[in-house]
Design an enzyme around this catalytic site. Structure first.
Site, PDB file in Angstrom:
ATOM      1  N   LYS A   1      -8.428  63.736 -43.717  1.00  0.00           N
ATOM      2  CA  LYS A   1      -8.067  62.722 -44.712  1.00  0.00           C
ATOM      3  C   LYS A   1      -7.707  61.382 -44.083  1.00  0.00           C
ATOM      4  CE  LYS A   1      -6.452  65.863 -48.348  1.00  0.00           C
ATOM      5  NZ  LYS A   1      -6.662  67.134 -47.679  1.00  0.00           N
TER       6      LYS A   1
ATOM      7  N   GLU B   1       2.070  59.656 -48.039  1.00  0.00           N
ATOM      8  CA  GLU B   1       1.609  58.571 -48.906  1.00  0.00           C
ATOM      9  C   GLU B   1       2.609  58.306 -50.020  1.00  0.00           C
ATOM     10  OE1 GLU B   1      -3.233  59.030 -48.698  1.00  0.00           O
ATOM     11  OE2 GLU B   1      -2.159  59.870 -50.403  1.00  0.00           O
TER      12      GLU B   1
ATOM     13  N   HIS C   1      -0.808  71.330 -57.863  1.00  0.00           N
ATOM     14  CA  HIS C   1      -1.955  70.577 -57.371  1.00  0.00           C
ATOM     15  C   HIS C   1      -3.262  71.353 -57.524  1.00  0.00           C
ATOM     16  CE1 HIS C   1       0.905  67.707 -55.823  1.00  0.00           C
ATOM     17  NE2 HIS C   1       1.488  68.653 -55.116  1.00  0.00           N
TER      18      HIS C   1
ATOM     19  N   ARG D   1     -19.113  69.005 -51.085  1.00  0.00           N
ATOM     20  CA  ARG D   1     -19.683  70.256 -51.604  1.00  0.00           C
ATOM     21  C   ARG D   1     -19.758  70.162 -53.119  1.00  0.00           C
ATOM     22  NH1 ARG D   1     -15.111  72.145 -53.921  1.00  0.00           N
ATOM     23  NH2 ARG D   1     -13.129  71.816 -52.846  1.00  0.00           N
TER      24      ARG D   1
END
Length: 653
Positions: free
Chosen positions: A116, A200, A235, A297
């Site tokens: 990431k 973040e 999540h 994907r």
């Protein structure tokens, strides 16, 4: 077009790929673990090959074994589905090294988007907005805590590798940071073999909106519009839809262009999804979306895109992998209608969505206008503890969002899952919530409305208990009658007959419901038994499923197990276990916080258990002293295994 495909996956997605591949004339080759030997996808494929024991590390994650099967069977390509090896660059490289086409992007693109921090730096150079935060290499806890302070709480800790919500923790206060960081790193290590994280800014009122992109090997890249995946818990996506409620054409163009540029930056080929977090405090605005990650994907939720575009994304994947160019340009694509997908899982919403396992005693999936069902299980099959507990995806399409939601709610009402607990009733409530229907929601909606959605502990349904008990009673009476000669006299002293000289005929009927004892009063009316308090003399047999000496009663999707009390079937070993902590299901003990001799408070964390990709905290049921520890961190434990024993305060030693 390629002539044969090996599907390096299982369950629902394997079935999905096989169906399209066979329609296109490809020979289909399945691989399966010992736990999946009798699975639907194994029978559906043209041929199937065993690749190892049940644990994924010994079967579905074995690159060498899968490549060997592909070579021996002459598979021209391998489709990885999603999960498992689908985003492993080394798998794509192994395919290429053995002359096998990988149905997915080039290894370099997978590697570029797999981390990431590197992915954010890459797309930022391409002009794509990213969430403010720390994406660097330093991982010392004190340093990351300082960065979180500088960013400003709330913050989100995210694993650098992988996705799917694993290794992701929201932190609202500095006091929570250390425990959240340790948990995120532990999950990341277990899932991806990489403990690194980034920190973040947590976007308030966030919407999770993703863009489906598609690219061929001839330089053409398009986007297939957006999907809204904001309804989540832990999540993990629960309900997805396309297009996104409240989306404007201006914002769609901006997000679509950003997604295409992100794909172009890594030389992408095939199907991919660029995920964005959107600050929706003032609606959807084109200056308030930020790149999160790119999934290299096919996505679980791809059917909603297929529903509004009339495209088969698996077919497009196979055609692009065969070297064909995309048969359309961006200007050729249009949105037609609205689609919503619900993920039906074997899990218990009343126990914090704890995964549920066991035999599927009954499974009835919906059909009808605008309804599509993707599944990989059948009635009589088993939900095992080794893999994701998804039972099916139910997709509803309508001319507009209102019609799609109505169809989905009806379809969920027609769905029967009996055996493992399921989230069917929870999903139906969610579809019918007024705020969700009006498009007023964000990623925190489910967590903020658990009680309203029925996702909190509740007492057993009295109606379900009565219905189940009456069904069992009548079944036993029928068995008794059938065992007697037709001219046999009735025994007036039979307890089930409730014979008495005066007053209303009745008797007490002890039952066990979901492990709890109860006593019901049965009365006789017109020679028929009726459980006191029941409004009906006969249960709806479509909702009563026999299951191994008991019955499973489904009431609005909620399951209750009812059995007649058997005095000779008492679990003496587990009586009076107020201080015993047992494994809620099969899984791995990933962390242990106490030892023999430690004093603990009620509710204190004793250990962390990982089951079906999720972590679950085991807490002390009483205050007292730890007198026995039966497992250590790293051990695999069976459901019901005794892990800790606590001598409660005030009890004799």
């Amino acid at each position: 077009m390629l002539g044969s495909v090996l599907i390096a996956n299982r369950g629902e997605i394997a079935c999905r790929i096989i169906k399209t591949a066979r329609r296109l004339g490809l020979r289909t080759i399945a691989v399966y673990s010992e736990a999946d030997a009798r699975s639907f996808f194994v029978r559906l494929a043209d041929e199937a090959h065993l690749i190892g024991p049940a644990p994924a590390q010994q079967s579905y994650l074995r690159i060498d074994t899968i490549i060997d099967v592909a070579r021996r069977t002459g598979a021209e390509c391998i489709h990885p589905g999603y999960g498992f090896l689908s985003e492993r660059a080394e798998f794509a490289e192994a395919c290429a090294a053995n002359g096998i086409v990988f149905v997915g992007p080039p290894p370099a693109a997978i590697r570029a988007m797999g981390l990431k921090d590197a992915a954010k730096a890459l797309v930022q150079k391409a002009g794509v907005p990213v969430v403010p935060g720390y994406h660097g290499m330093r991982q010392e806890p004190d340093f990351l805590r300082q960065k979180a302070y500088e960013i400003g709480y709330p913050v989100l800790i995210k694993a650098v590798a992988g996705g799917g919500g694993k290794g992701m923790k929201r932190v609202d206060r500095v006091a929570e940071f250390e425990a959240a960081l340790a948990s995120a790193q532990r999950e990341a290590t277990g899932a991806f073999g990489d403990p690194r994280v980034l920190v973040e800014k947590y976007i308030l009122a966030p919407r999770h909106i993703e863009i489906q992109v598609f690219a061929d090997s001839h330089g053409h890249i398009v986007h297939l519009f957006e999907r809204d995946c904001s309804l989540q818990r832990r999540h993990q996506k629960v309900i997805e839809e396309a297009p996104a409620p409240g989306m404007t054409e201006e914002m769609r163009r901006a997000m679509g262009a950003a997604a295409v540029e992100a794909a172009r930056a890594v030389g992408y080929v095939g199907a991919g999804t660029v995920e964005f977090i959107v600050d929706a405090r003032e609606g959807l605005r084109p200056d308030r979306f930020y790149f999160m990650e790119m999934n290299t994907r096919l996505q679980v939720e791809h059917p909603v895109t297929e529903a509004i575009t009339s495209l088969d994304l698996v077919e497009l994947q196979l055609r692009v992998a065969s070297g064909e160019a995309l048969p359309f340009s961006q200007d050729d694509l249009r949105i037609d209608g609205h689609a919503v997908e619900a993920r039906v899982y074997a899990e218990d919403p009343e126990r914090e969505f704890l995964p549920s396992t066991g035999k599927l005693w009954a499974l009835r999936l919906p059909s009808g206008e605008g309804i599509r069902v993707d599944t990989g299980v059948e009635a009589g099959g088993e939900v095992t503890p080794f893999y994701d507990p998804m039972i099916a995806k139910i997709i509803a399409r309508g001319s507009d969002r209102g019609e799609a939601l109505q169809r989905l709610a009806r379809a969920l009402g027609d769905t029967i899952v009996a055996g493992p607990k399921s989230n069917v009733g929870f999903l139906k409530r969610l579809c019918q919530e007024e705020e969700f229907a009006r498009g007023v929601f964000d990623t925190g909606y489910i967590d903020q409305n658990l009680a309203k959605l029925g996702a909190v502990p509740q007492p057993p349904s009295p109606n379900a208990i009565r219905t189940g008990a009456l069904h069992l009673l009548k079944r036993n009476m029928e068995k008794l009658r059938s065992s007697l000669p037709s001219d046999a006299a009735r025994d007036p002293w039979n307890a089930n007959d409730a014979f008495q000289l005066v007053g209303q005929r009745h008797f007490s009927l002890p039952v066990v419901t979901d492990g709890e004892a109860a006593t019901l009063i049965v009365e006789w009316h017109d020679e028929q038994p009726l459980v006191q308090g029941s409004n009906a003399t006969d249960p709806d047999r479509n909702q009563v499923i026999p299951a191994d000496g008991a019955v499973l009663v489904l009431d609005q999707g909620r399951q209750t197990r009812v059995a007649l009390y058997d005095p000779f079937d008492v679990d003496l070993e587990h009586l009076d276990e107020g201080g015993t902590v047992r494994a809620p299901m099969h899984g791995k003990l990933v962390a242990q916080f106490v030892s023999v001799g430690d004093r603990v408070a009620k509710g204190q964390r004793l250990a962390i258990m990982e089951a079906m990709k999720m972590e679950h905290a085991l807490v002390a049921p009483v205050a007292g002293d730890i007198v026995e520890v039966s497992a250590v961190a790293g051990a695999q434990v069976e459901e019901g295994a005794r892990l800790f024993t606590i001598q409660a305060e005030g009890e004799p030693a």
